[in-house]
Design a protein around this motif. Structure first.
Motif, mmCIF file in Angstrom:
data_model
loop_
_atom_site.group_PDB
_atom_site.id
_atom_site.type_symbol
_atom_site.label_atom_id
_atom_site.label_comp_id
_atom_site.label_asym_id
_atom_site.label_seq_id
_atom_site.Cartn_x
_atom_site.Cartn_y
_atom_site.Cartn_z
ATOM 1 N N THR A 13 -4.081 -2.355 5.833
ATOM 2 C CA THR A 13 -5.453 -2.638 6.257
ATOM 3 C C THR A 13 -5.747 -4.134 6.302
ATOM 4 O OG1 THR A 13 -6.325 -2.453 4.000
ATOM 5 C CG2 THR A 13 -6.266 -0.434 5.336
ATOM 6 N N LEU A 14 -4.740 -4.952 6.038
ATOM 7 C CA LEU A 14 -4.916 -6.405 6.032
ATOM 8 C C LEU A 14 -4.987 -6.930 7.456
ATOM 9 C CD1 LEU A 14 -4.947 -9.101 4.466
ATOM 10 C CD2 LEU A 14 -2.439 -9.056 4.563
ATOM 11 N N LEU A 15 -6.073 -7.633 7.778
ATOM 12 C CA LEU A 15 -6.243 -8.196 9.113
ATOM 13 C C LEU A 15 -5.912 -9.681 9.160
ATOM 14 C CD1 LEU A 15 -9.591 -6.473 10.163
ATOM 15 C CD2 LEU A 15 -7.253 -5.807 10.749
ATOM 16 N N VAL A 16 -6.168 -10.409 8.061
ATOM 17 C CA VAL A 16 -5.935 -11.852 8.030
ATOM 18 C C VAL A 16 -5.057 -12.183 6.834
ATOM 19 C CG1 VAL A 16 -7.011 -14.132 7.921
ATOM 20 C CG2 VAL A 16 -8.193 -12.257 9.084
ATOM 21 N N ASP A 17 -3.785 -12.460 7.076
ATOM 22 C CA ASP A 17 -2.855 -12.791 5.997
ATOM 23 C C ASP A 17 -2.831 -14.305 5.814
ATOM 24 O OD1 ASP A 17 -0.980 -12.764 4.011
ATOM 25 O OD2 ASP A 17 0.704 -12.222 5.302
ATOM 26 N N SER A 18 -3.906 -14.801 5.273
ATOM 27 C CA SER A 18 -4.062 -16.232 5.031
ATOM 28 C C SER A 18 -4.361 -16.432 3.551
ATOM 29 C CB SER A 18 -5.218 -16.773 5.877
ATOM 30 O OG SER A 18 -5.803 -17.899 5.300
ATOM 31 N N GLU A 19 -3.663 -17.374 2.934
ATOM 32 C CA GLU A 19 -3.874 -17.627 1.511
ATOM 33 C C GLU A 19 -5.340 -17.975 1.229
ATOM 34 O OE1 GLU A 19 -1.424 -19.906 -1.876
ATOM 35 O OE2 GLU A 19 -1.976 -21.160 -0.162
ATOM 36 N N ILE A 67 -20.072 -0.753 -9.397
ATOM 37 C CA ILE A 67 -19.009 -1.497 -10.076
ATOM 38 C C ILE A 67 -17.650 -0.894 -9.739
ATOM 39 C CG2 ILE A 67 -18.938 -0.311 -12.320
ATOM 40 C CD1 ILE A 67 -19.058 -4.067 -12.110
ATOM 41 N N PHE A 68 -17.596 0.419 -9.609
ATOM 42 C CA PHE A 68 -16.370 1.111 -9.216
ATOM 43 C C PHE A 68 -15.893 0.598 -7.858
ATOM 44 C CE2 PHE A 68 -14.081 4.728 -7.368
ATOM 45 C CZ PHE A 68 -13.234 5.098 -8.403
ATOM 46 N N ALA A 69 -16.807 0.510 -6.900
ATOM 47 C CA ALA A 69 -16.459 0.053 -5.555
ATOM 48 C C ALA A 69 -16.051 -1.418 -5.559
ATOM 49 C CB ALA A 69 -17.634 0.270 -4.602
ATOM 50 N N GLU A 70 -16.771 -2.251 -6.294
ATOM 51 C CA GLU A 70 -16.451 -3.681 -6.322
ATOM 52 C C GLU A 70 -15.114 -3.944 -7.002
ATOM 53 O OE1 GLU A 70 -17.878 -5.731 -4.466
ATOM 54 O OE2 GLU A 70 -19.683 -4.587 -4.030
ATOM 55 N N LEU A 71 -14.817 -3.208 -8.061
ATOM 56 C CA LEU A 71 -13.514 -3.367 -8.712
ATOM 57 C C LEU A 71 -12.389 -2.964 -7.763
ATOM 58 C CD1 LEU A 71 -14.356 -2.117 -12.302
ATOM 59 C CD2 LEU A 71 -13.857 -4.477 -11.596
ATOM 60 N N GLY A 72 -12.639 -1.967 -6.924
ATOM 61 C CA GLY A 72 -11.659 -1.597 -5.905
ATOM 62 C C GLY A 72 -11.437 -2.726 -4.913
ATOM 63 N N ASP A 73 -12.517 -3.424 -4.525
ATOM 64 C CA ASP A 73 -12.378 -4.564 -3.617
ATOM 65 C C ASP A 73 -11.587 -5.700 -4.273
ATOM 66 O OD1 ASP A 73 -13.822 -3.168 -1.719
ATOM 67 O OD2 ASP A 73 -15.715 -4.202 -2.156
ATOM 68 N N VAL A 74 -11.830 -5.933 -5.564
ATOM 69 C CA VAL A 74 -11.073 -6.945 -6.303
ATOM 70 C C VAL A 74 -9.588 -6.571 -6.289
ATOM 71 C CG1 VAL A 74 -10.629 -7.899 -8.607
ATOM 72 C CG2 VAL A 74 -12.984 -7.699 -7.776
ATOM 73 N N LEU A 75 -9.300 -5.308 -6.554
ATOM 74 C CA LEU A 75 -7.908 -4.847 -6.564
ATOM 75 C C LEU A 75 -7.252 -5.046 -5.203
ATOM 76 C CD1 LEU A 75 -5.583 -3.462 -8.079
ATOM 77 C CD2 LEU A 75 -6.580 -1.264 -7.388
ATOM 78 N N TRP A 76 -7.979 -4.757 -4.131
ATOM 79 C CA TRP A 76 -7.432 -4.905 -2.776
ATOM 80 C C TRP A 76 -7.060 -6.361 -2.506
ATOM 81 C CZ3 TRP A 76 -8.342 -7.592 1.680
ATOM 82 C CH2 TRP A 76 -7.667 -7.142 2.829
ATOM 83 N N TYR A 77 -7.984 -7.268 -2.758
ATOM 84 C CA TYR A 77 -7.694 -8.686 -2.517
ATOM 85 C C TYR A 77 -6.568 -9.181 -3.416
ATOM 86 C CZ TYR A 77 -11.304 -9.802 0.863
ATOM 87 O OH TYR A 77 -12.045 -9.896 2.020
ATOM 88 N N LEU A 78 -6.565 -8.776 -4.679
ATOM 89 C CA LEU A 78 -5.509 -9.172 -5.598
ATOM 90 C C LEU A 78 -4.154 -8.677 -5.102
ATOM 91 C CD1 LEU A 78 -4.700 -10.468 -8.290
ATOM 92 C CD2 LEU A 78 -5.152 -8.266 -9.367
ATOM 93 N N HIS A 85 2.309 -13.845 -1.641
ATOM 94 C CA HIS A 85 3.221 -14.699 -2.402
ATOM 95 C C HIS A 85 4.520 -13.998 -2.780
ATOM 96 C CE1 HIS A 85 0.624 -18.162 -2.691
ATOM 97 N NE2 HIS A 85 -0.384 -17.342 -2.920
ATOM 98 N N GLY A 86 4.690 -12.756 -2.314
ATOM 99 C CA GLY A 86 5.941 -12.043 -2.547
ATOM 100 C C GLY A 86 6.075 -11.387 -3.902
ATOM 101 N N PHE A 87 4.959 -11.135 -4.558
ATOM 102 C CA PHE A 87 5.002 -10.527 -5.892
ATOM 103 C C PHE A 87 4.593 -9.067 -5.842
ATOM 104 C CE2 PHE A 87 3.482 -14.961 -7.056
ATOM 105 C CZ PHE A 87 4.746 -15.423 -7.393
ATOM 106 N N PRO A 88 5.452 -8.160 -6.307
ATOM 107 C CA PRO A 88 5.027 -6.763 -6.447
ATOM 108 C C PRO A 88 3.997 -6.647 -7.577
ATOM 109 C CG PRO A 88 7.424 -6.974 -6.600
ATOM 110 C CD PRO A 88 6.853 -8.349 -6.644
ATOM 111 N N MET A 89 2.979 -5.844 -7.354
ATOM 112 C CA MET A 89 1.943 -5.663 -8.374
ATOM 113 C C MET A 89 2.525 -5.147 -9.692
ATOM 114 S SD MET A 89 -1.110 -6.659 -7.457
ATOM 115 C CE MET A 89 -2.255 -5.703 -8.447
ATOM 116 N N SER A 90 3.517 -4.290 -9.621
ATOM 117 C CA SER A 90 4.113 -3.766 -10.854
ATOM 118 C C SER A 90 4.751 -4.880 -11.669
ATOM 119 C CB SER A 90 5.131 -2.675 -10.546
ATOM 120 O OG SER A 90 6.205 -3.205 -9.786
#
Length: 116
Positions: A13-19, A67-78, A85-90
């Motif tokens: 779902t990423l449209l802009v892959d910019s740091e 807060i549930f929805a906003e935390l999901g947005d934080v997770l998406w951006y993170l 940067h090439g890092f797996p979340m795990s």
């Protein structure tokens, strides 16, 4: 769902892959979480109730929903920034828990600075 599966699906779902875009987006979403917490802290009746509930505590269902929805947005951006940067979340999650475990063993969880 595990973190790496989430990360891979988030990238579809990423449209802009910019740091810059991802970093500013993450900061903005964290700001939204902070704004909700500020409103609850000042006892905004939309987000805070004096009637404690065993599930919601003193937060209203509306607060929990937001807060549930906003935390999901934080997770998406993170997740997307980690991918950029090439890092797996795990790997990030594991490294963080290992770092905190060492601090706990050393009795420095409440200390200051990165090298404790």
């Amino acid at each position: 769902m595990d973190l790496d599966t989430y990360q891979n699906k988030a990238l579809t779902t990423l449209l802009v892959d910019s740091e810059d875009h991802l970093t500013y987006g993450l900061a903005a979403e964290v700001g939204e979480v902070m704004s909700l917490m500020q409103k609850a802290a000042r006892r905004d009746p939309r987000y805070w109730s004096s009637e404690s509930d065993h599930f919601f505590g003193d937060y209203t269902p509306l607060f929990k929903e937001k807060i549930f929805a906003e935390l999901g947005d934080v997770l998406w951006y993170l997740s997307c920034l980690a991918s950029h940067h090439g890092f797996p979340m795990s790997s990030i999650a594991l490294h963080n828990l290992e770092k905190l475990g060492k601090r706990q063993e050393n009795g420095t969880l409440q200390g200051n600075g990165d090298n404790r």
